[in-house]
Structure formats: structure tokens, C-alpha cells
Motif scaffolding. Structure first.
Motif, PDB file in Angstrom:
ATOM      1  N   ARG A 213      77.090  55.094  53.841  1.00  0.00           N
ATOM      2  CA  ARG A 213      78.436  55.346  53.282  1.00  0.00           C
ATOM      3  C   ARG A 213      78.341  55.270  51.765  1.00  0.00           C
ATOM      4  O   ARG A 213      77.295  54.900  51.226  1.00  0.00           O
ATOM      5  CB  ARG A 213      79.370  54.246  53.785  1.00  0.00           C
TER       6      ARG A 213
ATOM      7  N   ASP B 202      74.619  48.599  40.519  1.00  0.00           N
ATOM      8  CA  ASP B 202      75.628  47.638  40.966  1.00  0.00           C
ATOM      9  C   ASP B 202      75.350  46.292  40.282  1.00  0.00           C
ATOM     10  O   ASP B 202      74.281  46.103  39.694  1.00  0.00           O
ATOM     11  CB  ASP B 202      75.467  47.518  42.501  1.00  0.00           C
TER      12      ASP B 202
ATOM     13  N   TYR C 252      72.658  56.270  51.328  1.00  0.00           N
ATOM     14  CA  TYR C 252      72.707  55.440  50.116  1.00  0.00           C
ATOM     15  C   TYR C 252      71.471  54.556  50.129  1.00  0.00           C
ATOM     16  O   TYR C 252      71.362  53.653  50.957  1.00  0.00           O
ATOM     17  CB  TYR C 252      74.011  54.657  50.145  1.00  0.00           C
TER      18      TYR C 252
ATOM     19  N   GLU D  25      79.974  51.367  43.425  1.00  0.00           N
ATOM     20  CA  GLU D  25      79.310  52.510  42.769  1.00  0.00           C
ATOM     21  C   GLU D  25      80.136  53.801  42.875  1.00  0.00           C
ATOM     22  O   GLU D  25      80.095  54.668  41.997  1.00  0.00           O
ATOM     23  CB  GLU D  25      77.938  52.770  43.397  1.00  0.00           C
TER      24      GLU D  25
ATOM     25  N   ASP E 232      80.329  50.562  47.230  1.00  0.00           N
ATOM     26  CA  ASP E 232      81.543  50.043  46.610  1.00  0.00           C
ATOM     27  C   ASP E 232      81.122  48.863  45.769  1.00  0.00           C
ATOM     28  O   ASP E 232      80.669  47.865  46.334  1.00  0.00           O
ATOM     29  CB  ASP E 232      82.520  49.621  47.722  1.00  0.00           C
TER      30      ASP E 232
HETATM   31  N1  GLY Z   1      77.683  47.995  46.272  1.00  0.00           N
HETATM   32  C1  GLY Z   1      77.001  47.559  47.436  1.00  0.00           C
HETATM   33  C2  GLY Z   1      77.456  48.170  48.680  1.00  0.00           C
HETATM   34  O1  GLY Z   1      78.344  49.003  48.696  1.00  0.00           O
HETATM   35  O2  GLY Z   1      76.912  47.817  49.714  1.00  0.00           O
END
Ligand code: GLY
Ligand code: AMP
Length: 432
Positions: free
Chosen positions: A290, A215, A272, A295, A293
Motif C-alpha cells: 500500500r 520516513d 512499497y 510518505e 503513511d
Molecule cells: N511510513 C511507514 C509505513 O507506512 O509503513
């Protein structure tokens, strides 16, 4: 079959798009969705918010959806999966108790320590006095202070010295900058190294690990500026090679799944791990419950296996029988386009141009994050992170070039993006 996806961001667009590719799927409903999920083939928006459990349950029953996929952490932490299961409905994601792995950093640390997973040393506090004594009693001077509860990704303060740590403690515990999330807090040692995201799908027994991703959390080029939800991502990330990935499966993910079972908190869904690759080896900074986001967007763009098969095997606890995942051998790079002012305040409702031109480019997909359809069908901005432009390439450098070519076609008033997504990976590849 028909499937329901809950959420409205780029992650949910990518999940809905991938599920819709399945020959088994006739329609994917997205509640509430965005302009991207309104426009894609086989996807349809439903005007129900992610917190409206009764309406979501009624809709899932009415449409007889095969299962529901919950994208964001808030409805998971609020017990959406429990509410669905109580009605005999299938849902992908952890139940409320297991979602504490993300919802409570104190609980997460307890699990990590019980599972003997390598992580930063830390202590839990519930008052400023004890925390101040701790900060000033040792020789260590660099700390990270973390509010226990969900704080929209903002409850973590990385401090350079004792004074900053004390200030962070006061903001979290006294001023309650993050509300009740700060009733308890952690002070932990500050680690150094590059970060990687390793996501696994689990049914509570078996894990299916996805390819490692990276990320870009800082707002501006060179990892400068304030923290954001993520301004770009790529996968695979060579920082986590096959050997390290196996190590992470054995020493991090599996012990976590087993320990949660022993604690009578079986976890089903996406585990994750946010990791820091320190000189002493990988360390877990946090768990999310979850898909990441952004990724998720490059991961879904590269995944060849039918996502319906993967998620239904997880829901039905038969991941052990799933064939190994198949991936596009090419790399994927995702560039996030954001609103002027993000991650601070920003104005919504600007008209986005160039989406059709970008869509014509090969090996490119523009996932929508914060968008909505205007009255005449035009696409308008509706959030801080607006679009996630993903491209595939034979190398990461090639994927980056294609992603930025697509980005260059798209604009709206005040649109901006980082220009250096995946550069660390490209530099590492050049040195090999
Ligand atoms: N990309 C970091 C998150 O989804 O927490
Ligand atoms: P978290 O929400 O725990 O992942 O923290 C958000 C960000 O804070 C991480 O992505 C890291 O950049 C940073 N961070 C968290 N914990 C530490 C730590 N112990 N040492 C250094 N940086 C950290």
C-alpha cells in the motif's frame, strides 16, 4: 466520475485530495474519512468502517463509483479487493493472496529469496528452543526478530545482543505479545545504514516508480525514542539518486513482480519497498502492499499527473501505455503533529486551533490524520498522529522552513512534533 477511498488517515486524505483535483472527478467519497476529508472541496465522508465489506460494496454499487482505492493494509489483508472484484467492482490494491507480501514476513522473505533480491539473511522459526539454539550457535550477536503476521508495525525487535534477541523471541513466541502474528517468526541479521522508501505502482506486469522518499520512524529528534508509524517524511530523497533508483527497479522491484507472477500470486497495487542503504548496497527490509503513511502525503503534493489516470491504468492492466509521471520540481517536506503520549496511550477530543491561519500560507497543505468534526463543526483530535503538515520549497531546506512555519500556527493541548524532519537531507545537500 465518482470514486471511493477506504480509510481514515493522512494517507487517505492525501489520496482523496489528489483524486479530487482531477477534472474527470465530480466527487470522492471517503469511508470513514476524517475532518479533513469532510471539509475539502469535492470530498465527502461516508460513515462506513473499513472492515464492513458488505456496506462498502452496497455503497459502491449504489453510487456507481468508477473504482475504489483501498488505503490501509488491514482491509487488503482481509480480502477487500477480492470481495469487490467478486461483485464486478473495480478496486485498486492487491488481492488477499498478494497482500501476504506485507501480511506475512515469512512469505515476503520467501519471495525475496526466490527473486534473488538483496535482503538480510534470515531463518524462520516456530518455537523458542530452535530459535535459542540458532541465536547461541553462531558468532553473530546482533539480530532483528520479526513476528510473521501484521502487528500494527510493532512486531519487529531490533536487538543489540544475544540476550535481547532471546528476550524478543520469548515475547513474540511464548508471551504472544503480538497474538497469532507471533506463531512463526524470523531471526535475521541486523543491517546498518539509512532507510529509504521506494514505492511503485504496478498492474502485475509493468511498474511505474514514484520518487524516492524518506520516513522518520523514531518518535523523537535525532532518531531517538520508540518506533512510530512515521513522524515525518520528505521527497525526493537524494540518498536514492537516479542510478540507485534504476538499480532498485531492475534488481528489486521487477524481479519481485515477475516472481510473484511465477508463484501464481500476481500483484496489483502499490509495491512499497522499505530499503536500507547499507555499505554493500541497498537491501530490502520489508515490503508493504500500500502507499506509505506519511510518505504518500509529500508524494501526492508533488505529483502533477492525474492520479485517476495512473490508478485506472493499473486496475485495467495498461500501465505500459501510461505517459511518464510528471512531478513538481520542488521538494516536499511533511511534518507529523501528534497527540501527547503517542505512540503510547493518548487522550482524544482536544480542540485544534490555527488550522485556518496555516491554510493561508502559500505552498502548504495540512492533511488530516487522526481528526474528527465536533458538534459545532470544530476540528477535534481523534488519534495519535493527528495532522500531516506538508510544504513545497525550491530546496528541502526551504520546504522544511515553510512546513514548520505552518506547524507553528497550529496547536492543541499536548500537541508535539519532531523538529528535525529532513535534517539529514539538508546536511547531505550542504556537503555536496
Ligand atoms: N511510513 C511507514 C509505513 O507506512 O509503513
Ligand atoms: P520492518 O517492519 O521490517 O520494516 O521493520 C521496521 C524497522 O525495523 C525498519 O524500518 C528498520 O528500522 C528496522 N529493521 C528491520 N529489519 C532490519 C534489519 N535486518 N536490520 C536492521 N534494522 C532492521
Amino acid at each position: 466520475m465518482e470514486i471511493l477511498v477506504v480509510g481514515s488517515g493522512g494517507r487517505e486524505h492525501a489520496l482523496a485530495w489528489k483524486l479530487a483535483q482531477s477534472p474527470k472527478v465530480s466527487k470522492v467519497y471517503v469511508a470513514p474519512g476524517n475532518a479533513g476529508t469532510a471539509k475539502d472541496a469535492k470530498t465527502e465522508n461516508v460513515a462506513i468502517g473499513e472492515k464492513d465489506f458488505p456496506a462498502l460494496i452496497a455503497f459502491a454499487k449504489e453510487k456507481k463509483v468508477a473504482f475504489t482505492v483501498v488505503g490501509p493494509e488491514a482491509p487488503l489483508s482481509a480480502g477487500l479487493v477480492d470481495a469487490f472484484e467478486a461483485e464486478g467492482l473495480k478496486a485498486f490494491g492487491p488481492n488477499q493472496k498478494a497482500a501476504r507480501l506485507e501480511g506475512s514476513k515469512v512469505f515476503c522473505k520467501e519471495v525475496l529469496n526466490k527473486a534473488l533480491v538483496p535482503t538480510a539473511r534470515s531463518q524462520t522459526f516456530d518455537n523458542v528452543r530452535d530459535a535459542t539454539n540458532f541465536i547461541y550457535s553462531g558468532r553473530e550477536s546482533q539480530f532483528v526478530v520479526k513476528a510473521d503476521g501484521l502487528a500494527a508495525g510493532k512486531g519487529v525487535v531490533v536487538c543489540d545482543n544475544k540476550e535481547e534477541a532471546l528476550d524478543a523471541v520469548k515475547r513474540i513466541a511464548e508471551d504472544r505479545e503480538f497474538g497469532d502474528a507471533g506463531a512463526r517468526f524470523l531471526i535475521e541479521e541486523r543491517l546498518t545504514g539509512q532507510e529509504a522508501s521506494v514505492l511503485a505502482i504496478t498492474d502485475g506486469h509493468t511498474i511505474v516508480t514514484l520518487q524516492p522518499a524518506q520516513d522518520h520512524k523514531a518518535a523523537y529528534d535525532g532518531d531517538k525514542g520508540p518506533n512510530t508509524g512515521g513522524m515525518g517524511a520528505y521527497c525526493p530523497a537524494s540518498l536514492v539518486d537516479d542510478r540507485k533508483l534504476h538499480w532498485i527497479e531492475e534488481k528489486v522491484l521487477l524481479p519481485t513482480v515477475f516472481t510473484l507472477n511465477r508463484m501464481d500470486t500476481p500483484f496489483k497495487g502499490v509495491l512499497y519497498a522499505g530499503l536500507m542503504m547499507t555499505p554493500q548496497g541497498p537491501r530490502v527490509l520489508e515490503y508493504n502492499a500500500r502507499f506509505g503513511d506519511p510518505e504518500c502525503q509529500p508524494l501526492m503534493f508533488r505529483l502533477k499527473t492525474d492520479l485517476v489516470d495512473v490508478l485506472s491504468a493499473a486496475i485495467d492492466e495498461r500501465l505500459a501505455t501510461l505517459e511518464p509521471l510528471e512531478w513538481d520540481s520542488r521538494a516536499a517536506v511533511c511534518v507529523v503533529m501528534a497527540s501527547e503520549g503517542y505512540p503510547g496511550s493518548y487522550v482524544k477530543g482536544h480542540k485544534i486551533s490555527g488550522l485556518e491561519e496555516a491554510a493561508k500560507l502559500p505552498d502548504v497543505k495540512v492533511f488530516h490524520a487522526g481528526t474528527k468534526l465536533g458538534e459545532n463543526g470544530e476540528v477535534l483530535t481523534n488519534g495519535g498522529r493527528v495532522l500531516d503538515v506538508v510544504a513545497l520549497g525550491d530546496t528541502v531546506a526551504d520546504a522544511k522552513r515553510k512546513a514548520y512555519e505552518a506547524v507553528s500556527k497550529i496547536s492543541w493541548q499536548g500537541s508535539w512534533y519532531r523538529t528535525d524532519v529532513a535534517d539529514k537531507e539538508i546536511a547531505a545537500a550542504a556537503c555536496k
